[in-house]
Scaffold this active site. Structure first.
Site, mmCIF file in Angstrom:
data_model
loop_
_atom_site.group_PDB
_atom_site.id
_atom_site.type_symbol
_atom_site.label_atom_id
_atom_site.label_comp_id
_atom_site.label_asym_id
_atom_site.label_seq_id
_atom_site.Cartn_x
_atom_site.Cartn_y
_atom_site.Cartn_z
ATOM 1 N N GLN A 18 0.884 -1.156 0.000
ATOM 2 C CA GLN A 18 0.000 0.000 0.000
ATOM 3 C C GLN A 18 0.921 1.205 0.000
ATOM 4 O OE1 GLN A 18 -2.543 -1.398 3.370
ATOM 5 N NE2 GLN A 18 -4.198 -0.686 2.051
ATOM 6 N N SER A 19 0.599 2.204 -0.798
ATOM 7 C CA SER A 19 1.540 3.281 -1.095
ATOM 8 C C SER A 19 1.788 4.273 0.029
ATOM 9 C CB SER A 19 1.062 4.052 -2.326
ATOM 10 O OG SER A 19 1.005 3.193 -3.426
ATOM 11 N N THR A 20 0.811 4.507 0.878
ATOM 12 C CA THR A 20 0.974 5.574 1.865
ATOM 13 C C THR A 20 0.602 5.100 3.266
ATOM 14 O OG1 THR A 20 -1.297 6.386 1.651
ATOM 15 C CG2 THR A 20 0.343 7.318 0.122
#
Length: 181
Positions: A18-20
């Site tokens: 998940q990117s953030t």
């Protein structure tokens, strides 16, 4: 069937990302779905699945994604029979990285598995589908980015775009807008 004894003799790697940090906090269902791919690997015949989740909270646009780098190294060493991800095109951050991954998987005989299917990069039709998935993903990202930038520009034109002020500065409002927070 695309899955052979040779694939099953090597590891099944589940890539979780998940990117953030915000996504980690607010989107737990995505993470659950990604971790559940280990069970899918077992149902397809692998005795166990190796989870690569070192890149949680790391943006694809960032410089370092150690989980991705370790996964690519394991593929190149021939230790990976299959890579599983919710959406295969999320395995790479851009088209160049995506096509490099497909190329390496094809060279060593690693399958790519996502929620939609099982892909053998050595097969022309699967390679075509993987390439199109990557291209569509890149197009989707560029469209979303363009829409976001245009929305920011429109807010700025209306005088409604407010960004964080650098430390040490105080935000002030023009006289006609004093009542704004």
């Amino acid at each position: 069937m695309k899955i052979t004894a040779e694939h099953l003799a090597r590891g099944a790697y589940v890539y979780v990302r998940q990117s953030t940090a915000d996504q980690l906090v607010n989107n737990p269902e995505s993470r659950r779905r990604q971790y559940s791919l280990a069970e899918r690997a077992r149902s397809l015949g692998w005795s166990d699945a190796i989870i690569k989740d070192d890149d949680l909270g790391r943006s694809g646009s960032g410089i370092s994604r150690p989980g991705s780098e370790e996964l690519l190294a394991a593929i190149c060493e021939g230790r990976v029979g299959a890579v599983l991800a919710i959406e295969a095109s999320r395995l790479a951050r851009n088209g160049r990285d995506w096509h490099t991954l497909i190329e390496f998987c094809g060279l060593v005989g690693t399958l790519i598995i996502d929620e939609d299917g099982i892909y053998e990069p050595r097969h022309p039709n699967d390679r075509l589908l993987l390439g199109m998935n990557g291209t569509m993903s890149e197009l989707e990202l560029s469209i979303l980015r363009a829409r976001s930038i245009e929305a920011l520009k429109q807010k700025a034109r209306r005088g409604e775009l407010f960004l964080a002020v650098a430390i040490g500065y105080v935000k002030s409002w023009p006289e006609q807008n004093r009542e704004r927070p």
